[in-house]
Scaffold this motif. Structure first.
Motif, mmCIF file in Angstrom:
data_model
loop_
_atom_site.group_PDB
_atom_site.id
_atom_site.type_symbol
_atom_site.label_atom_id
_atom_site.label_comp_id
_atom_site.label_asym_id
_atom_site.label_seq_id
_atom_site.Cartn_x
_atom_site.Cartn_y
_atom_site.Cartn_z
ATOM 1 N N GLY A 63 -8.313 8.415 -24.390
ATOM 2 C CA GLY A 63 -8.859 9.597 -25.043
ATOM 3 C C GLY A 63 -8.158 10.853 -24.570
ATOM 4 N N ASP A 64 -8.940 11.806 -24.067
ATOM 5 C CA ASP A 64 -8.386 13.075 -23.589
ATOM 6 C C ASP A 64 -8.008 13.026 -22.117
ATOM 7 N N TYR A 65 -7.993 11.832 -21.524
ATOM 8 C CA TYR A 65 -7.712 11.698 -20.092
ATOM 9 C C TYR A 65 -6.410 10.931 -19.878
ATOM 10 N N ALA A 66 -5.615 11.406 -18.917
ATOM 11 C CA ALA A 66 -4.328 10.772 -18.621
ATOM 12 C C ALA A 66 -4.338 10.202 -17.205
ATOM 13 N N ASN A 67 -3.390 9.296 -16.946
ATOM 14 C CA ASN A 67 -3.210 8.690 -15.617
ATOM 15 C C ASN A 67 -4.479 8.009 -15.101
ATOM 16 N N LYS B 165 0.816 -1.218 0.000
ATOM 17 C CA LYS B 165 0.000 0.000 0.000
ATOM 18 C C LYS B 165 0.848 1.265 0.000
ATOM 19 N N GLU B 166 1.955 1.276 0.734
ATOM 20 C CA GLU B 166 2.762 2.490 0.820
ATOM 21 C C GLU B 166 3.496 2.829 -0.486
ATOM 22 N N SER B 167 3.541 1.857 -1.423
ATOM 23 C CA SER B 167 4.229 2.093 -2.698
ATOM 24 C C SER B 167 3.271 2.292 -3.868
ATOM 25 N N THR B 168 1.974 2.203 -3.583
ATOM 26 C CA THR B 168 0.987 2.256 -4.662
ATOM 27 C C THR B 168 1.113 3.530 -5.499
ATOM 28 N N GLU B 169 1.206 4.677 -4.813
ATOM 29 C CA GLU B 169 1.197 5.947 -5.537
ATOM 30 C C GLU B 169 2.431 6.114 -6.426
ATOM 31 N N GLN B 170 3.600 5.725 -5.931
ATOM 32 C CA GLN B 170 4.814 5.889 -6.739
ATOM 33 C C GLN B 170 4.783 4.974 -7.961
ATOM 34 N N VAL B 171 4.242 3.758 -7.804
ATOM 35 C CA VAL B 171 4.134 2.842 -8.942
ATOM 36 C C VAL B 171 3.126 3.386 -9.950
ATOM 37 N N ARG B 172 1.977 3.850 -9.457
ATOM 38 C CA ARG B 172 0.946 4.369 -10.344
ATOM 39 C C ARG B 172 1.450 5.585 -11.133
ATOM 40 N N MET B 173 2.163 6.491 -10.467
ATOM 41 C CA MET B 173 2.675 7.683 -11.134
ATOM 42 C C MET B 173 3.754 7.330 -12.156
ATOM 43 N N ALA B 174 4.610 6.368 -11.839
ATOM 44 C CA ALA B 174 5.668 5.957 -12.766
ATOM 45 C C ALA B 174 5.073 5.373 -14.039
ATOM 46 N N LEU B 175 4.021 4.578 -13.880
ATOM 47 C CA LEU B 175 3.359 4.000 -15.053
ATOM 48 C C LEU B 175 2.685 5.086 -15.884
ATOM 49 N N GLU C 275 9.685 -17.782 6.066
ATOM 50 C CA GLU C 275 8.520 -17.450 6.875
ATOM 51 C C GLU C 275 7.405 -16.923 5.960
ATOM 52 N N LEU C 276 6.199 -17.444 6.157
ATOM 53 C CA LEU C 276 5.068 -16.965 5.372
ATOM 54 C C LEU C 276 4.723 -15.543 5.802
ATOM 55 N N THR C 277 4.663 -14.669 4.825
ATOM 56 C CA THR C 277 4.372 -13.257 5.100
ATOM 57 C C THR C 277 3.017 -12.893 4.514
ATOM 58 N N ILE C 278 2.208 -12.205 5.283
ATOM 59 C CA ILE C 278 0.908 -11.699 4.827
ATOM 60 C C ILE C 278 0.963 -10.186 4.896
ATOM 61 N N VAL C 279 0.654 -9.534 3.778
ATOM 62 C CA VAL C 279 0.756 -8.077 3.725
ATOM 63 C C VAL C 279 -0.463 -7.509 3.000
ATOM 64 N N THR C 280 -0.922 -6.357 3.482
ATOM 65 C CA THR C 280 -2.001 -5.652 2.790
ATOM 66 C C THR C 280 -1.453 -5.039 1.503
ATOM 67 N N GLU C 281 -2.044 -5.407 0.363
ATOM 68 C CA GLU C 281 -1.554 -4.923 -0.926
ATOM 69 C C GLU C 281 -2.683 -4.281 -1.728
ATOM 70 N N ASP C 282 -2.267 -3.402 -2.626
ATOM 71 C CA ASP C 282 -3.188 -2.833 -3.596
ATOM 72 C C ASP C 282 -2.971 -3.498 -4.946
ATOM 73 N N LYS C 283 -4.054 -3.658 -5.688
ATOM 74 C CA LYS C 283 -3.975 -4.117 -7.069
ATOM 75 C C LYS C 283 -4.250 -2.902 -7.959
ATOM 76 N N VAL C 284 -3.235 -2.491 -8.716
ATOM 77 C CA VAL C 284 -3.350 -1.334 -9.600
ATOM 78 C C VAL C 284 -3.524 -1.836 -11.030
ATOM 79 N N GLU C 285 -4.580 -1.364 -11.694
ATOM 80 C CA GLU C 285 -4.862 -1.789 -13.066
ATOM 81 C C GLU C 285 -4.819 -0.575 -14.001
ATOM 82 N N VAL C 286 -4.099 -0.724 -15.108
ATOM 83 C CA VAL C 286 -4.002 0.335 -16.117
ATOM 84 C C VAL C 286 -4.045 -0.300 -17.499
#
Length: 372
Positions: free
Chosen positions: A164-168, A145-155, A194-205
């Motif tokens: 169309g006329d919309y970006a990001n 979750k803490e990296s979602t925004e940087q990944v989304r902006m990089a893409l 060790e099994l790790t469980i982490v809250t993640e975001d799924k970003v689709e573009v």
């Protein structure tokens, strides 16, 4: 301003009108001379003839960009005592290269057919005959979750999510990710074995398939995980449609005779030939630069009231009359509109890129016909 060479200039031009847009078998690209030299002035012309070559010499141009290729069919010899050979000799003697942009410039967004549609003040303009289209791809990537925004902006910065006329544009959903690093792994989160469980975001573009490598490179450089998990799907959706001709509408219906006068004035031609009843009201207009004889049925199926194109053959004109498609023929020289259009576009592009190169439209008419 940076000193430029021919390769830089043509690379910039081909970002606008890439060779890949040209119809199969078209003679395009560098035809005479070399691009491995400094270029400070480019002459833009519809055709290359002796008068145009003289103009390029007098203007001290190092490069000519022409719409009609001076070498269209294969040459079996280059005799300097014959017109074509003499023309090439003069160009080589004065170190002037010639680059041809034909159907790729017709098809390009903002190219010949769009210039014609703009000059004729068409609204709601669409492609008349599609020649190419590109499939969309979809990337779904899982990120902490803490990296979602940087990944989304990089893409987004490399073109993902352009709709169309919309970006990001993107969609984000939340869930739990599970993984167990091995002993040799270097995990961003968790410990070996060790099994790790982490809250993640799924970003689709979504993005055009042609930029897939650029998208994946940006993802891998930005994502915090050693081995990010992602899905890559090829969609049925098509984008970036390109094609020959344009079709649009006039603000209000007008009589064919009156519109023929408008076409004559706007395209700066001495006369037009007209097929159809002169009192007929027309509003939906198809236009195709150059020779559009084989597209009369295409124009009719698209709902055009009138088709504007050059070099209309006698029997094709009769066919158009039979299907109640009006035709206005301003001649092939209607494509002269590309001289100012290309010069304006490339001058602006060079200023933006800080390239020291000037494009000038040829002041000469290469219309071979005289009208008496």
């Amino acid at each position: 301003m940076k000193q430029t060479n021919g390769q830089q200039i043509i690379s910039l031009f081909e970002q606008w009108a890439p060779k890949s847009l040209a119809v199969e078998g078209d003679s395009i690209g560098l035809q005479i001379g070399s691009l491995n030299k400094s270029v400070s002035k480019v002459l833009v012309t519809l055709d290359v003839n002796p008068k145009v070559v003289k103009e390029a010499i007098e203007q001290q141009c190092e490069l000519i960009i022409a719409h009609h290729p001076p070498i269209f069919r294969g040459m079996k010899h280059m005799r300097t005592d014959l017109p074509q050979g003499s023309l090439i000799e003069q160009l080589i003697k004065h170190d002037i290269a010639v680059y041809a942009a034909h159907t790729n410039l017709d098809i390009a967004t903002g190219g010949v057919n769009d210039l014609l549609a703009n000059a004729l003040e068409l609204e709601n303009v669409k492609i008349l005959e599609q020649t190419t289209a590109e499939r969309l791809m979809k990337l779904a990537v899982f990120t902490p979750k803490e990296s979602t925004e940087q990944v989304r902006m990089a893409l987004g910065n490399v073109g993902a999510g352009q709709i169309g006329d919309y970006a990001n544009c993107s969609f984000t959903s939340q869930g739990e990710g599970r993984f167990k690093p091995s002993e040799i792994a270097d995990p961003y989160i968790g410990k070996a074995n060790e099994l790790t469980i982490v809250t993640e975001d799924k970003v689709e573009v979504v993005f055009p398939a042609s930029i897939k490598n650029r998208i994946l490179k940006a993802l891998l450089m930005t994502h915090p995980y050693e081995e990010p998990a992602y899905d890559l799907l090829l969609l049925e959706t098509e984008v970036n449609e390109k094609g020959l001709g344009r079709i649009g509408t006039l603000p209000t219906p007008v009589r064919l005779y009156e519109y023929a006068q408008t076409v004559k004035k706007q395209l700066d031609v001495p006369f037009v030939r007209v097929v159809g009843e002169l009192d007929k009201l027309v509003q939906k207009v198809a236009v195709l630069g150059g020779d559009g004889n084989k597209y009369i049925q295409t124009a009719k199926r698209a709902g055009a009231d009138v088709f504007i194109t050059g070099d209309m053959y006698f029997h094709v004109a009769q066919d158009a009359e039979a299907i109640d498609l009006a035709v206005i023929d301003p001649g092939h020289h209607m494509e002269q509109i590309m001289k100012d259009g290309v010069a304006d576009y490339m001058n602006a592009a060079c200023i933006e890129k800080k390239l020291a190169c000037t494009f000038i439209p040829s002041k000469l008419s290469t219309e071979p016909f005289q009208f008496i």
